[in-house]
Scaffold this active site. Structure first.
Site, mmCIF file in Angstrom:
data_model
loop_
_atom_site.group_PDB
_atom_site.id
_atom_site.type_symbol
_atom_site.label_atom_id
_atom_site.label_comp_id
_atom_site.label_asym_id
_atom_site.label_seq_id
_atom_site.Cartn_x
_atom_site.Cartn_y
_atom_site.Cartn_z
ATOM 1 N N GLY A 1 0.389 -1.326 0.234
ATOM 2 C CA GLY A 1 -0.281 -0.634 0.309
ATOM 3 C C GLY A 1 0.595 0.949 -0.066
ATOM 4 O O GLY A 1 0.206 2.233 0.153
ATOM 5 N N HIS B 1 12.502 1.165 0.086
ATOM 6 C CA HIS B 1 11.716 -0.636 0.300
ATOM 7 C C HIS B 1 13.218 -1.296 1.338
ATOM 8 O O HIS B 1 12.883 -2.315 1.341
ATOM 9 C CB HIS B 1 11.530 -1.097 -0.830
ATOM 10 C CG HIS B 1 9.678 -0.834 -1.890
ATOM 11 N ND1 HIS B 1 9.226 -1.123 -0.847
ATOM 12 C CD2 HIS B 1 9.915 -0.886 -2.609
ATOM 13 C CE1 HIS B 1 7.520 -0.692 -1.680
ATOM 14 N NE2 HIS B 1 8.815 -1.230 -2.912
ATOM 15 N N ARG C 1 -4.907 -2.130 -7.892
ATOM 16 C CA ARG C 1 -6.067 -2.853 -8.321
ATOM 17 C C ARG C 1 -7.623 -3.539 -7.840
ATOM 18 O O ARG C 1 -7.785 -3.116 -8.178
ATOM 19 C CB ARG C 1 -4.879 -4.610 -8.135
ATOM 20 C CG ARG C 1 -5.754 -5.935 -8.833
ATOM 21 C CD ARG C 1 -4.352 -7.438 -8.132
ATOM 22 N NE ARG C 1 -4.990 -7.200 -7.295
ATOM 23 C CZ ARG C 1 -5.993 -8.148 -6.830
ATOM 24 N NH1 ARG C 1 -5.995 -8.448 -7.142
ATOM 25 N NH2 ARG C 1 -5.262 -8.985 -4.814
ATOM 26 N N GLY D 1 -7.504 -3.005 -3.952
ATOM 27 C CA GLY D 1 -6.974 -2.129 -2.471
ATOM 28 C C GLY D 1 -8.162 -2.544 -1.840
ATOM 29 O O GLY D 1 -9.019 -1.707 -0.870
HETATM 30 P P1 A3P Z 1 -4.406 -5.156 -4.456
HETATM 31 O O1 A3P Z 1 -3.205 -5.857 -5.263
HETATM 32 O O2 A3P Z 1 -4.328 -6.006 -3.001
HETATM 33 O O3 A3P Z 1 -5.226 -4.863 -4.922
HETATM 34 P P2 A3P Z 1 2.087 -0.535 -3.333
HETATM 35 O O4 A3P Z 1 1.150 0.528 -3.829
HETATM 36 O O5 A3P Z 1 2.847 -0.825 -1.741
HETATM 37 O O6 A3P Z 1 2.486 -1.203 -4.629
HETATM 38 O O7 A3P Z 1 0.934 -1.078 -3.079
HETATM 39 C C1 A3P Z 1 0.233 -2.386 -4.284
HETATM 40 C C2 A3P Z 1 -1.702 -1.900 -3.498
HETATM 41 O O8 A3P Z 1 -1.942 -1.065 -2.679
HETATM 42 C C3 A3P Z 1 -2.716 -2.904 -4.270
HETATM 43 O O9 A3P Z 1 -2.987 -4.066 -3.823
HETATM 44 C C4 A3P Z 1 -3.339 -1.911 -4.720
HETATM 45 O O10 A3P Z 1 -4.442 -2.263 -4.918
HETATM 46 C C5 A3P Z 1 -3.404 -0.787 -2.937
HETATM 47 N N1 A3P Z 1 -3.756 0.526 -3.117
HETATM 48 C C6 A3P Z 1 -3.635 1.425 -4.121
HETATM 49 N N2 A3P Z 1 -3.905 2.423 -4.319
HETATM 50 C C7 A3P Z 1 -4.687 2.138 -2.043
HETATM 51 C C8 A3P Z 1 -6.021 3.183 -2.161
HETATM 52 N N3 A3P Z 1 -5.911 4.250 -1.623
HETATM 53 N N4 A3P Z 1 -6.504 3.037 -1.058
HETATM 54 C C9 A3P Z 1 -6.025 1.275 -0.389
HETATM 55 N N5 A3P Z 1 -5.185 0.237 -1.276
HETATM 56 C C10 A3P Z 1 -4.411 0.974 -2.152
#
Ligand code: A3P
Length: 329
Positions: free
Chosen positions: A80, A141, A295, A297
């Site tokens: 996230g 990271h 994706r 979220g």
């Molecule tokens: P999912 O693949 O489970 O949907 P990162 O930003 O560290 O790459 O993580 C990506 C994950 O955070 C994805 O999860 C994405 O959909 C989710 N994500 C991105 N924006 C978000 C938001 N505003 N609120 C909640 N989740 C979010």
């Protein structure tokens, strides 16, 4: 019989990159495994990095100069980070950008507003962040033990974001598939899962990464603030308030009453960010499409993909590695 994963053609993929002799010497001296798509993963200081990423890690360890007051959003991949980048950018810059209807996040992907430390340093040495507005906000990271020395030596604040390993893993698997060219065979869920559980994943072992920051947050709570994606989803107002206090920019009563906190959460919500034009069609300068960071979220989506056996295995590792330290998901 030699392990096929150990007998990779190192010179081949090193030639694809423009690398120094020093870097090539390092690469051939450390463990290497096949990653996903065409990537190789190298174990450096106990954690796994792609070849390209490792170049950035080394350069940023050598050259990045932290300053007192810097803020770092640290996370495991797919926990996230995009979301929390947006939240932290809005939070610390809310005086400069009070109107969320005319906000930089409406026309910029969060990754474009918060430099991703080790990625910025790929192929570069002389990056100048000195003219960034205070407080400087970075993301990384990197595991705790691999942070540049200057971060430890400065009075910085670290916000650590993690997510339960099952959802993190499934999110990563989808992410890597999206990055796989259409005419390539995607890496199977089972193969990626096996590697993840063995710790061979981007910036993995996942559990060691989390544990490093968890312990540090207990020992130095003024320095490391430990956050969970699930808590941010379930109680966003409480978490944002705590975050603002940790960063030394708490919401005033007036701000609370006038809805500033809610406006930030609304601006950064999955629904809002994922539907913005910039996040539907834009690309990072590295070439990645903005939309791959959005994706579903949701919490618990991994249950739609993992077998009961996989759930049992990952839960067991989490229990063995983290529960004894008081960390549960
Ligand atoms: P999912 O693949 O489970 O949907 P990162 O930003 O560290 O790459 O993580 C990506 C994950 O955070 C994805 O999860 C994405 O959909 C989710 N994500 C991105 N924006 C978000 C938001 N505003 N609120 C909640 N989740 C979010």
């Amino acid at each position: 019989m030699p392990n096929p994963e150990q007998s990779l053609s190192l010179p081949g993929y090193l030639q694809e990159n423009e690398t120094s002799q020093e870097f090539r010497d390092l690469i051939v001296s450390i463990p290497t495994e096949k990653g996903w798509i065409a990537n190789h993963l190298h174990q450096y200081q106990g954690f796994w990095h792609t070849t390209r990423q490792l170049q950035g890690v080394l350069a940023c360890q050598k050259h990045f100069q932290a300053q007192d007051g810097d803020i770092f959003l640290v996370s495991t991949p797919k926990s996230g980070s995009t979301w929390l980048k947006a939240v932290m950018f809005s939070l610390v810059n809310r005086v400069s950008f009070p109107d969320t209807k005319q906000h930089p996040l409406l026309t910029n992907n969060p990754h474009a507003l918060v430099p991703f430390l080790e990625m910025e340093y790929i192929g570069k040495e002389n990056l100048d962040f000195t003219n960034y507005t205070f407080p400087r906000l970075f993301s990384t990271h990197l595991p705790l033990s691999s942070l540049p020395r200057s971060v430890e030596d400065s009075d910085c604040k670290l916000v650590y974001l993690c997510r339960n390993p099952k959802d993190t893993f499934v999110s990563f698997w989808h992410f890597s598939n999206k990055l796989t060219p259409i005419d390539w065979v995607a890496t199977s869920l089972e193969e990626t899962f096996d590697k993840f559980c063995r710790g061979v994943s981007l910036y993995g072992p996942f559990w060691d990464h989390v544990l490093g920051y968890w312990k540090e947050s207990l020992e130095r709570p003024q320095r490391v603030f430990f956050m969970k994606y699930e808590e941010m989803k379930n109680e966003p107002r409480i978490q944002l308030r705590r975050l603002s206090e940790f960063l030394g920019c708490p919401f005033s009563l007036e701000e609370e009453n006038s809805g500033v906190l809610d406006e930030i959460l609304e601006l950064c919500s999955f629904e809002n960010l994922s539907n913005l034009e910039v996040n539907k069609i834009g690309k990072l300068h590295s070439g990645q499409e903005h939309q791959v960071f959005f994706r579903r979220g949701e919490v618990g989506d991994s249950m739609n993909y993992l077998t009961a056996e996989m759930v049992g295995k990952i839960d067991m590792i989490t229990e063995q590695k983290l529960h004894c330290h008081g960390l549960k998901f």
